[in-house]
Structures are given as C-alpha cells and as structure tokens.
Scaffold this motif. Structure first.
Motif, short mmCIF file in Angstrom:
data_model
loop_
_atom_site.label_atom_id
_atom_site.label_comp_id
_atom_site.label_asym_id
_atom_site.label_seq_id
_atom_site.Cartn_x
_atom_site.Cartn_y
_atom_site.Cartn_z
N GLY A 172 35.90 27.49 20.53
CA GLY A 172 36.13 28.75 21.01
C GLY A 172 35.52 29.92 20.33
N GLY A 173 34.15 29.32 19.94
CA GLY A 173 33.32 30.07 18.97
C GLY A 173 31.87 30.14 19.34
N LEU A 174 31.45 29.95 20.40
CA LEU A 174 29.92 30.03 20.74
C LEU A 174 29.47 31.60 21.30
CD1 LEU A 174 28.85 26.87 22.73
CD2 LEU A 174 28.49 27.32 20.50
N ALA A 187 32.31 42.26 29.26
CA ALA A 187 32.70 41.17 29.58
C ALA A 187 34.40 40.95 29.14
CB ALA A 187 31.93 39.85 29.32
N ALA A 188 34.51 41.18 28.15
CA ALA A 188 35.82 41.09 27.45
C ALA A 188 37.04 41.86 28.27
CB ALA A 188 35.82 41.55 25.99
N TYR A 189 36.44 43.34 28.81
CA TYR A 189 37.60 43.97 29.36
C TYR A 189 38.04 43.32 30.90
CZ TYR A 189 37.53 48.27 26.38
OH TYR A 189 37.73 49.07 25.48
N HIS A 381 37.97 27.53 28.93
CA HIS A 381 37.56 27.84 30.34
C HIS A 381 38.06 29.55 30.64
CE1 HIS A 381 37.46 28.32 34.88
NE2 HIS A 381 36.56 27.37 34.65
N ASP A 382 39.12 29.60 30.14
CA ASP A 382 39.56 31.12 30.36
C ASP A 382 40.05 31.64 28.98
OD1 ASP A 382 40.01 30.59 33.03
OD2 ASP A 382 41.81 29.43 32.89
N ASP A 387 33.51 34.79 25.80
CA ASP A 387 33.23 34.65 27.26
C ASP A 387 32.59 33.38 27.52
OD1 ASP A 387 32.84 36.11 29.69
OD2 ASP A 387 30.88 35.44 29.54
N ARG A 388 33.16 32.74 28.33
CA ARG A 388 32.87 31.30 28.70
C ARG A 388 31.19 31.26 29.09
NH1 ARG A 388 35.50 30.56 32.79
NH2 ARG A 388 34.01 31.02 34.34
#
Length: 437
Positions: A172-174, A187-189, A381-382, A387-388
C-alpha cells in the motif's frame, strides 16, 4: 558510524520475544555530518529461542509520515509472521516515538522550526536507516518492509542507497514519482467520495445521523472533553480512517451514540465527543499533519496547501451547500493549525513548508529504471490512501518490480492478514507470479 555514536543497548524478554533497544546519534542534516545531531531509536526483536541464531534482519518502515514504529506487544499480523524468518527492526523514524521528538513542546520556541523540519522527510529517514544498518551488521544488506509512507521511503531507499537492500517489500505504498501534490489530492478526493458512498450504503441510517450532528454543530458551540471546539469541518475529517479494514464499523458504532435527550433538548453525548476527541487530535502524531504535503514536494514546486485548494473542485464536501454531509479523507488543511492545540504552535512552520520550493528530489527515476534489487509490492485495488493507478504507473518504471493487486484487502492489509506478508515473501522467492486477486 563510530562506536561513540552508539549508546548502550538494553535487552529484555516478554511474551516469547527477545527485545534489544538501540539508540544512535545521527546528524540532523546528513549533508552536514559535523553539525547538530539528534537521537535515533530502534528496537530489534527476535523470537525467544532463536536469539543466538544468525538470522537476517528485516527493517519495518512504518506508515505516516510522523508515526512511531509499532510496539511489540501491540504489533499486528505481519509481525509474528516476520519473526519466523527474521530479526525484526522497528525504527522510530526521526521525530517520532523515542527518537528525538518533534512536536509543539520541542519546536514552539525553535528559531527556525520550518528549516529544522525540512530534514524529516524520506531522504533523511533512509540515511538514518543506513547508519543503523551499518551499526548493526556492517556492510551486509537487509530486507525492508515498507507500509504506506514506509513504501514511499522504500522507493527513496532504492533511489539513493540500493546497496543497503537485499530485497524490498512494499504494501500500500507505491507513490507517484513525478506528479504534483495537486494530482495526488485530486485523485484522493475522488476515492474518498467513493468510500463515502460505500459507507452510507452499508449504514444508510447514518446519513441522517451525520447530517444531524453537522446541523447541531453549526448552531451550537460544542466542546470536546479536551476543551477544544468541535466544528463541522473538523467533524468531517473523521473520514480519514475510512481506508482501514474496520473503520466503517468503528465510525458507525460511534455515530449511534451521538445524541442524548436532555431537558433542554438533544445534545451530543460525552461518549460521542470523547471518541471524536481521541480520533481528531494530532497530539500523538503532529508531524503527520505538518509533513503530509511536503512528502510529495520535489521539482521546485510548492504544494501551497494543495488539499485545501483542490477541495474547491469537489463541492460535495461543502457542508454549507445543503447536500448530504460527506466526510473528507487523508487531507490536511491550514485551519487545522488554528483549531487543534497540538498544531497551533506549528502553524508558522507549516505555512513556511507549504510555500517552500527548494525541496530536493526524493526519487531517482533513472536509477529506479536500472534497479537490480528484488522488489515486490502489494497494491490494494480500492486503497483510499494511495491511488492504484499512480502505484501501477510507478511500478512500470522500476526495473524488476513485481506487483500483486489485491481486491480482498484494505490499506492496512499487512496488519490484518499474515497472508499478505506470506504472499510477498513467496513472490520475492519467485514462487508466485504477479496477479490480481
């Protein structure tokens, strides 16, 4: 690193673990090794009965920024799994835990708090880790496991000191290597809105409750047990936890305690306010707020309170617009440095950092393109926090990086399911292929 830079170690046992505490003196600014110094703390843990074996070391890089490493008694699923193969090193990243703290008490009267805090990003953390590695095992490389922001640090490690790594595991950290913070928060919003929809679909009655709480806060001066005022916009930040596996349920069970009937009419309960108080204060992790946007800053562009500016593009979060209340996510706003007592003394430093443009590069795209260190990464994925698509974009630019895209885990999958680390280790050994599951 000389013998004079290391303090005496302390070893103790509990719960089937053998723990050794290490403290080191490291430069505040690694470009000025003869300048001011700070203390770095790390705890090394090995399973009891294996303390005399020559096990390889695994460095845990904690999520954040600004969060200390997990403590052994509270460590989660990945930890016991890692102890089967490794000595685990739990590093309190500079400014956190038992490493020289950076908070309102230590920085309030600092003559240049903003300048001081420029040395608390991933590049400095990696240099700290390298001094620690050499102190513990000389030239031997080690394995790094980076969760969330710890994964960001791992990409910096691969960029600036790959010789220190035997292999790198990321969950969970790329991070994006080149995009501006505006792209990150935009993208986060969008992801946060999707998580709001999922939350209220699970608990449809909570929309009425959330709206009622917001309406009450708009009309009353409500104080939490700490004495801090609870505003509507601060209440909205409760969505910061939405990306964790149990966070929907936690917020739901807190919301259902929101109101009590009194002779003067409905009021917010002490139980509810105490729960919000604990969740909303940055007293235990002020650097998370101060450095949240600077961890994306490079290339000569200021972040300029990116999350605050980009929010205007998403009117769904405007609590005064008359629509259903929507919770915000992993965003930090300038007004939080006015409403949270833990952040108020750091307001000027945060303002300075928001407009700073002389940030050095955190990543080296050319070096990553020529990477020779085995790297595997779990991409959720989610994932609400990372952001994926940005992650997969980065993965394509790191030579040899293999990804596993999981639909079954939230951002904290490494903590809730030991199978995540199992899968990453199998991938690193070449026993499992890249896939989406």
């Amino acid at each position: 690193m000389t013998a004079a830079d290391t303090a005496d170690t302390v070893t103790y046992r509990h719960s089937g673990l053998v723990c050794t505490d290490h403290t080191l003196s490291v430069p505040l600014d690694h470009a000025r090794p003869d300048g001011p110094r700070i203390t770095l703390f790390a705890r090394e843990v090995v399973a009891e009965g294996r303390e005399h074996q020559d096990l390889p070391r695994l460095l845990w890089l904690q999520g954040g920024p600004g969060c200390p490493a997990e403590r052994p008694h509270a460590a989660t699923a990945w930890f016991r799994r890692a102890l089967r193969d490794y000595r685990v090193v739990l590093l309190d990243q500079r400014g956190t835990g038992r490493s020289t703290p950076a908070d309102r008490t230590t920085l309030a009267d600092h003559p240049d708090a903003a300048g001081y805090l420029t040395h608390f990003r991933a590049d400095a953390i990696v240099r700290d880790a390298e001094l620690l590695r050499r102190a513990l095992q000389g030239d031997r490389p080690w394995t790094v496991l980076g969760q969330s922001f710890g994964g960001f640090c791992t990409l910096t490690y691969l960029s600036h000191a790959p010789e220190g790594l035997e292999q790198a595991l990321i969950t969970g950290g790329l991070p994006t290597l080149t995009r501006h913070a505006d792209d990150v928060y935009r993208a986060a919003y969008r992801r946060t809105l999707a998580h709001n929809d999922a939350y209220f679909a699970r608990y449809p009655g909570d929309q009425r409750l959330a709206d009622a709480v917001a309406a009450h806060l708009a009309e009353h001066d409500v104080r939490m047990p700490s004495g801090e005022r609870l505003t509507v916009r601060r209440f909205q930040t409760m969505g910061m936890t939405f990306g964790m596996s149990a966070s929907f349920d936690s917020l739901h069970y807190l919301l259902e305690t929101a109101f009590v009937d009194t002779p003067g009419g409905p009021r917010l309960s002490d139980v509810f306010l105490r729960g919000l108080d604990a969740a909303l204060s940055f007293a235990t992790r002020p650097l998370y707020a101060v450095l949240h946007e600077p961890v994306y800053a490079q290339g000569g562009r200021a972040t300029a309170w990116s999350a605050h500016r980009v929010r205007a593009e998403f009117p769904q979060f405007d609590a005064e617009a008359g629509g259903p209340l929507r919770f915000t996510g992993e965003m930090i706003y300038p007004w939080q440095f006015e409403e949270d007592p833990a952040l108020v003394p750091l307001r000027d430093a945060a303002e300075n950092l928001a407009h700073r443009t002389d940030w050095p590069a955190l990543y080296d795209p050319d070096r990553l393109a020529d990477n020779e260190v085995p790297v595997v990464a779990a991409v959720y994925h989610d994932d609400m926090f990372v952001d994926r698509e940005h992650s997969l974009e980065t993965a394509a630019h790191v030579r040899g990086l293999r990804t596993w895209v999981s639909r079954a885990h939230a951002h904290d999958g490494i903590r809730t399911d030991a199978a995540v680390l199992d899968r990453l280790l199998a991938m690193a050994r070449g026993e499992t292929s890249d896939c989406t599951a």
